[in-house]
Design a protein around this motif. Structure first.
Motif, PDB file in Angstrom:
ATOM      1  N   THR A 121      -6.337   7.712   8.846  1.00 10.59           N
ATOM      2  CA  THR A 121      -4.898   7.935   8.751  1.00 10.59           C
ATOM      3  C   THR A 121      -4.174   6.751   9.388  1.00 10.59           C
ATOM      4  N   VAL A 122      -3.254   6.153   8.619  1.00 19.36           N
ATOM      5  CA  VAL A 122      -2.501   4.998   9.096  1.00 19.36           C
ATOM      6  C   VAL A 122      -1.006   5.268   8.932  1.00 19.36           C
ATOM      7  N   SER A 123      -0.196   4.502   9.627  1.00 18.85           N
ATOM      8  CA  SER A 123       1.249   4.714   9.606  1.00 18.85           C
ATOM      9  C   SER A 123       1.895   4.161   8.344  1.00 18.85           C
ATOM     10  N   GLN A 124       3.134   4.585   8.113  1.00 19.55           N
ATOM     11  CA  GLN A 124       3.901   4.041   6.995  1.00 19.55           C
ATOM     12  C   GLN A 124       4.103   2.530   7.179  1.00 19.55           C
ATOM     13  N   LYS A 125       4.362   2.119   8.432  1.00 20.35           N
ATOM     14  CA  LYS A 125       4.549   0.695   8.726  1.00 20.35           C
ATOM     15  C   LYS A 125       3.299  -0.096   8.342  1.00 20.35           C
ATOM     16  N   PHE A 126       2.135   0.487   8.603  1.00 24.24           N
ATOM     17  CA  PHE A 126       0.875  -0.144   8.213  1.00 24.24           C
ATOM     18  C   PHE A 126       0.847  -0.344   6.703  1.00 24.24           C
ATOM     19  N   GLY A 127       1.178   0.715   5.969  1.00 23.72           N
ATOM     20  CA  GLY A 127       1.166   0.646   4.513  1.00 23.72           C
ATOM     21  C   GLY A 127       2.131  -0.379   3.958  1.00 23.72           C
ATOM     22  N   GLU A 128       3.266  -0.561   4.635  1.00 18.72           N
ATOM     23  CA  GLU A 128       4.270  -1.516   4.187  1.00 18.72           C
ATOM     24  C   GLU A 128       3.892  -2.954   4.540  1.00 18.72           C
ATOM     25  N   SER A 129       2.869  -3.111   5.373  1.00 18.93           N
ATOM     26  CA  SER A 129       2.460  -4.447   5.834  1.00 18.93           C
ATOM     27  C   SER A 129       1.283  -5.020   5.045  1.00 18.93           C
ATOM     28  N   LEU A 130       0.722  -4.218   4.143  1.00 17.98           N
ATOM     29  CA  LEU A 130      -0.407  -4.661   3.312  1.00 17.98           C
ATOM     30  C   LEU A 130       0.054  -4.834   1.872  1.00 17.98           C
ATOM     31  N   LEU A 131      -0.187  -5.988   1.315  1.00 18.75           N
ATOM     32  CA  LEU A 131       0.123  -6.223  -0.097  1.00 18.75           C
ATOM     33  C   LEU A 131      -1.132  -5.999  -0.923  1.00 18.75           C
ATOM     34  N   ILE A 132      -0.946  -5.329  -2.050  1.00 16.35           N
ATOM     35  CA  ILE A 132      -2.107  -4.905  -2.839  1.00 16.35           C
ATOM     36  C   ILE A 132      -1.933  -5.257  -4.314  1.00 16.35           C
ATOM     37  N   ASP A 133      -3.051  -5.191  -5.028  1.00 13.71           N
ATOM     38  CA  ASP A 133      -3.058  -5.343  -6.477  1.00 13.71           C
ATOM     39  C   ASP A 133      -3.752  -4.120  -7.050  1.00 13.71           C
ATOM     40  N   ASN A 134      -3.065  -3.377  -7.887  1.00 15.96           N
ATOM     41  CA  ASN A 134      -3.663  -2.183  -8.475  1.00 15.96           C
ATOM     42  C   ASN A 134      -3.782  -2.286  -9.988  1.00 15.96           C
ATOM     43  N   SER A 135      -3.767  -3.531 -10.476  1.00 10.88           N
ATOM     44  CA  SER A 135      -3.865  -3.756 -11.927  1.00 10.88           C
ATOM     45  C   SER A 135      -5.306  -3.636 -12.399  1.00 10.88           C
ATOM     46  N   LEU A 166       0.833  -1.202   0.000  1.00 10.92           N
ATOM     47  CA  LEU A 166       0.000   0.000   0.000  1.00 10.92           C
ATOM     48  C   LEU A 166       0.868   1.252   0.000  1.00 10.92           C
ATOM     49  N   ALA A 167       2.015   1.174   0.661  1.00  6.06           N
ATOM     50  CA  ALA A 167       2.925   2.323   0.723  1.00  6.06           C
ATOM     51  C   ALA A 167       3.503   2.667  -0.647  1.00  6.06           C
ATOM     52  N   ASP A 168       3.463   1.730  -1.598  1.00  2.48           N
ATOM     53  CA  ASP A 168       3.999   1.961  -2.943  1.00  2.48           C
ATOM     54  C   ASP A 168       3.001   2.671  -3.860  1.00  2.48           C
ATOM     55  N   VAL A 169       1.745   2.718  -3.455  1.00  2.00           N
ATOM     56  CA  VAL A 169       0.700   3.290  -4.296  1.00  2.00           C
ATOM     57  C   VAL A 169       0.860   4.808  -4.390  1.00  2.00           C
ATOM     58  N   LYS A 170       0.605   5.355  -5.572  1.00  2.00           N
ATOM     59  CA  LYS A 170       0.693   6.800  -5.766  1.00  2.00           C
ATOM     60  C   LYS A 170      -0.556   7.483  -5.219  1.00  2.00           C
ATOM     61  N   THR A 171      -0.390   8.710  -4.779  1.00  2.00           N
ATOM     62  CA  THR A 171      -1.517   9.475  -4.248  1.00  2.00           C
ATOM     63  C   THR A 171      -2.653   9.537  -5.271  1.00  2.00           C
ATOM     64  N   GLY A 172      -3.861   9.226  -4.804  1.00  3.25           N
ATOM     65  CA  GLY A 172      -5.026   9.202  -5.686  1.00  3.25           C
ATOM     66  C   GLY A 172      -5.303   7.842  -6.273  1.00  3.25           C
ATOM     67  N   GLY A 173      -4.345   6.936  -6.140  1.00  2.08           N
ATOM     68  CA  GLY A 173      -4.501   5.604  -6.715  1.00  2.08           C
ATOM     69  C   GLY A 173      -5.419   4.709  -5.899  1.00  2.08           C
ATOM     70  N   SER A 174      -6.045   3.769  -6.583  1.00  2.00           N
ATOM     71  CA  SER A 174      -6.925   2.799  -5.933  1.00  2.00           C
ATOM     72  C   SER A 174      -6.332   1.402  -6.070  1.00  2.00           C
ATOM     73  N   CYS A 175      -6.643   0.546  -5.122  1.00  2.00           N
ATOM     74  CA  CYS A 175      -6.091  -0.795  -5.133  1.00  2.00           C
ATOM     75  C   CYS A 175      -6.994  -1.751  -4.353  1.00  2.00           C
ATOM     76  N   ARG A 176      -6.618  -3.010  -4.385  1.00  2.00           N
ATOM     77  CA  ARG A 176      -7.365  -4.046  -3.668  1.00  2.00           C
ATOM     78  C   ARG A 176      -6.392  -4.830  -2.797  1.00  2.00           C
ATOM     79  N   VAL A 177      -6.757  -5.068  -1.543  1.00  2.00           N
ATOM     80  CA  VAL A 177      -5.909  -5.827  -0.628  1.00  2.00           C
ATOM     81  C   VAL A 177      -5.894  -7.293  -1.049  1.00  2.00           C
ATOM     82  N   VAL A 178      -4.683  -7.852  -1.229  1.00  2.00           N
ATOM     83  CA  VAL A 178      -4.577  -9.246  -1.663  1.00  2.00           C
ATOM     84  C   VAL A 178      -3.844 -10.125  -0.652  1.00  2.00           C
ATOM     85  N   ALA A 179      -3.083  -9.505   0.267  1.00  2.00           N
ATOM     86  CA  ALA A 179      -2.338 -10.299   1.251  1.00  2.00           C
ATOM     87  C   ALA A 179      -1.804  -9.389   2.352  1.00  2.00           C
TER      88      ALA A 179
END
Length: 219
Positions: free
Chosen positions: A205-219, A146-159
C-alpha cells in the motif's frame, strides 16, 4: 557566456515549461528554486536584458529561441552526466543528480557530443527523462502517472517525477526501478492511497503522492 546562477534559472524555466506547459510566474520559479522572490525578479530582468527570456505579466516568463537553445544544452549535459555517473562510475540513482548539477556547467563546446558518443547515444537518463540530442530533438516524454491507472490495470515504470534522494531510496526499498511492472489492485476511497503488486509479488500500500510521483506506460 552565462553565470552558473543564470544557467540554473534557464534550466528551471525550461523544466517548468515542459512539466506544466502553462504560464510560468516569478512565484513558480521562486518556489521551484527555493529562492527569494525579489532575487527572482532581479534575475528575470537580467535574463530579459540578455534576450534569453521574455516576460509579460499576462503571459508570464517565456524562453526566447536563444534561451531555449541554451537551456536545452544545459539539460542535455546534465542528463548525459547522470548516465555517465551511474553506468561508468557506479553511483546509485539517488546520488547522481547533485553531482550532475555541478558537472553540467562545464563549458567545453564539444564535451556533450563526445560524452553522448562515448555512452552510446542514450535516449533517457537514469530517472527516465529524455536526453536532448545535439539538434534539440528528444525521445518521447511520458506524462501518465501511476495514480492515473484504473483499478486492475497493469503498467510499466518509465520515469520518476520526484528525483529527491528520499523518494529514490524508498523506491529501492520497494525494489522499484525503471522498467518495473506494477498492477494497481485497489484505490482506497478514504485517502486515495493505492494497493499495488510489484512484479507480480505481494501487495503493497502506497500513498497518493507516491502514485503521482511515478510516470508509467500502460500501452
Amino acid at each position: 557566456m552565462h553565470t552558473l546562477s543564470e544557467e540554473n534559472y534557464l534550466k528551471c524555466i525550461y523544466r517548468l515549461w515542459q512539466d506544466k506547459g502553462q504560464k510560468i510566474t516569478p512565484t513558480a520559479i521562486a518556489e521551484s528554486l527555493g529562492n527569494n522572490p525579489a532575487s527572482v525578479v532581479d534575475m528575470i530582468r537580467k535574463l530579459t536584458d540578455k534576450q534569453l527570456i521574455a516576460y509579460d505579466k499576462k503571459k508570464g516568463v517565456e524562453l526566447t529561441v536563444q534561451g531555449q537553445k541554451d537551456a536545452t544544452l544545459i539539460v542535455r549535459r546534465h542528463r548525459l552526466w547522470e548516465v555517465f555517473l551511474l553506468e561508468k562510475l557506479g553511483y546509485h540513482w539517488d546520488e547522481i543528480h547533485d553531482i550532475a548539477e555541478e558537472l553540467e556547467h562545464i563549458k567545453d563546446a564539444s564535451l556533450a557530443d563526445r560524452l553522448d558518443k562515448f555512452l552510446g547515444f542514450p535516449e533517457y537518463d537514469p530517472h527516465g527523462d529524455p536526453i536532448p540530442k545535439a539538434n534539440g530533438k528528444m525521445a518521447k516524454r511520458f506524462s501518465t502517472t501511476l495514480a492515473d491507472v484504473k483499478t486492475g490495470g497493469s503498467c510499466r515504470v518509465v520515469a520518476v517525477k520526484d528525483t529527491t534522494s528520499q523518494f529514490l531510496q524508498y523506491l529501492q526499498k520497494l525494489d522499484i526501478n525503471i522498467g518495473t511492472k506494477i498492477q494497481l489492485i485497489e484505490k482506497i476511497p478514504f485517502d486515495s492511497s493505492l494497493v499495488i503488486s510489484i512484479n507480480g509479488n505481494e501487495h503493497k500500500t502506497v500513498s497518493q503522492k507516491f502514485g503521482e510521483s511515478l510516470l508509467i506506460d500502460n500501452s
